[in-house]
Design a protein around this motif. Structure first.
Motif, mmCIF file in Angstrom:
data_model
loop_
_atom_site.group_PDB
_atom_site.id
_atom_site.type_symbol
_atom_site.label_atom_id
_atom_site.label_comp_id
_atom_site.label_asym_id
_atom_site.label_seq_id
_atom_site.Cartn_x
_atom_site.Cartn_y
_atom_site.Cartn_z
ATOM 1 N N ALA A 1 46.723 8.506 -9.483
ATOM 2 C CA ALA A 1 46.484 9.332 -10.659
ATOM 3 C C ALA A 1 47.184 8.646 -11.830
ATOM 4 O O ALA A 1 48.381 8.357 -11.755
ATOM 5 N N VAL A 2 46.455 8.353 -12.875
ATOM 6 C CA VAL A 2 47.000 7.546 -13.972
ATOM 7 C C VAL A 2 46.588 8.130 -15.310
ATOM 8 O O VAL A 2 45.436 8.528 -15.497
ATOM 9 N N SER A 3 47.531 8.158 -16.234
ATOM 10 C CA SER A 3 47.238 8.519 -17.613
ATOM 11 C C SER A 3 47.972 7.543 -18.522
ATOM 12 O O SER A 3 48.797 6.750 -18.063
ATOM 13 N N SER A 4 47.658 7.567 -19.801
ATOM 14 C CA SER A 4 48.324 6.649 -20.726
ATOM 15 C C SER A 4 49.824 6.924 -20.735
ATOM 16 O O SER A 4 50.265 8.071 -20.655
ATOM 17 N N ALA A 5 50.622 5.875 -20.824
ATOM 18 C CA ALA A 5 52.081 5.975 -20.669
ATOM 19 C C ALA A 5 52.741 6.353 -21.991
ATOM 20 O O ALA A 5 53.402 5.544 -22.645
ATOM 21 N N ASN A 6 52.537 7.593 -22.377
ATOM 22 C CA ASN A 6 53.121 8.103 -23.610
ATOM 23 C C ASN A 6 53.242 9.616 -23.518
ATOM 24 O O ASN A 6 52.561 10.256 -22.708
#
Length: 267
Positions: free
Chosen positions: A140-145
Motif C-alpha cells: 500500500a503506497v501513497s505520496s510521501a508527504n
C-alpha cells in the motif's frame, strides 16, 4: 528508530532494502523512490500497517492508498473481472505512470480503507521500487508527504514531513529524475464500461486511446468529442438510466459503487 540509507551507493542500497523488507514485515512504514514521486509504503495485507500509513499522512480511511505490485502476473491475484481493455493498458504501460482502478478479489484478507470493493494498482518504473516490491510483495503506497503538502521528491523532503513515523528512508536522488516533469500517474477507472480516465497524469489520453480507442476522458467524453450526456441518452422506449452516485472527490468517477481513487499527489 528512523534510519536513512543512500541507495546511490551499492552497499547502503543492499542494507537499506534488507532493513526496509524487515520493517514491512513488522508492519512499519518505509519511504522509497518511485518513477513519479517518493512514496510511503506499508504491507497491503496488514490493517495495522495501513492504519499507520494513513496516520502518518494525516488521512482518513475515506481516501485509501493504491497498491504497487512487482509484476504483471500479480494483477489477477489482487483484482477480479479484469476487462480485456484494462489488461491491454497494463501490458502497454506497466511498468509506468498508469494506475488502474479494478474490482478487488473478494477473498483477500486486507483492509485498505473505504474502497467500495475496489483496488487501485500500478507497477512503478523505478529500479529501487521494483527491488523492494520483489522482496516484499504488494505494498500500500501513497505520496510521501503530509496531506495538503507538496509531494516529496527526495527522501530528505519526505523525512522533513513524516519524521519518525517512518522506520526506513531509502534515498535514491530526485524523483522524477532530473529533467523529467513531476507528474503523478494517470488513473483509469476500469470498473465501468467504457473505461474512463479519472485523473490525467504521466500517460497522455492520446497514448491511452492508441490502445483503447473508446476510452472516455475525465469529463466522460468519447474520442470523437461527442457530448457524453447525449451519447448516453436512452432511446424513447428504453428504461431511464440509474442516477449516478454523487462524487465527493474530483478525481473519483461518478459511478455506483464509487471506486477508490488515490489522492491527487499519490505515487
Amino acid at each position: 528508530m528512523t534510519t536513512s540509507y543512500d541507495c546511490t551507493a551499492a552497499e547502503q542500497r543492499a542494507a537499506g532494502l534488507e532493513h526496509a523488507q524487515r520493517a514491512i514485515r513488522e508492519s512499519k512504514c518505509v519511504v522509497f523512490p518511485t518513477d513519479t514521486v517518493y512514496g510511503i509504503a506499508a504491507d497491503a495485507f496488514s490493517p495495522l500497517a495501513v492504519t499507520l500509513l494513513l496516520a502518518s499522512k494525516g488521512r482518513s480511511r475515506k481516501m485509501p492508498p493504491p497498491v504497487l505490485i512487482p509484476r504483471l502476473n500479480a494483477l489477477d491475484g489482487l483484482a477480479t473481472d479484469v476487462p480485456a481493455e484494462a489488461r491491454r493498458l497494463a501490458e502497454a504501460f506497466w511498468p509506468g505512470g498508469l494506475t488502474l482502478i479494478l474490482h478487488a478479489q473478494p477473498s483477500l484478507d486486507w483492509d485498505l480503507g473505504e474502497t467500495k470493493g475496489t483496488v487501485a494498482l500500478r507497477i512503478p518504473a523505478d529500479e529501487i521500487a521494483q527491488d523492494l516490491l520483489t522482496l516484499t510483495g504488494p505494498l500500500a503506497v501513497s505520496s510521501a508527504n503530509r496531506t495538503g503538502q507538496a509531494a516529496a521528491q527526495t527522501a530528505a523532503d519526505a523525512e522533513a514531513q513524516l519524521a519518525e513515523s517512518v522506520e526506513v528512508y531509502l534515498e535514491g536522488g530526485p524523483r522524477p529524475t532530473e529533467g523529467a516533469e513531476a507528474l503523478a500517474s494517470t488513473i483509469v477507472d476500469a470498473t465501468v464500461q467504457p473505461l474512463r480516465v479519472v485523473r490525467q497524469g504521466a500517460i497522455s489520453l492520446e497514448r491511452l486511446r492508441g490502445v483503447v480507442p473508446d476510452l472516455l476522458d475525465v469529463d466522460g467524453n468519447p474520442a470523437d468529442g461527442e457530448d457524453a450526456a447525449e451519447a448516453a441518452e436512452p432511446e424513447a422506449d428504453a428504461a431511464p438510466a440509474e442516477p449516478a452516485a454523487d462524487a465527493a472527490e474530483s478525481d473519483v468517477p461518478e459511478s455506483s459503487p464509487r471506486p477508490a481513487a488515490p489522492e491527487p499527489g499519490s505515487a
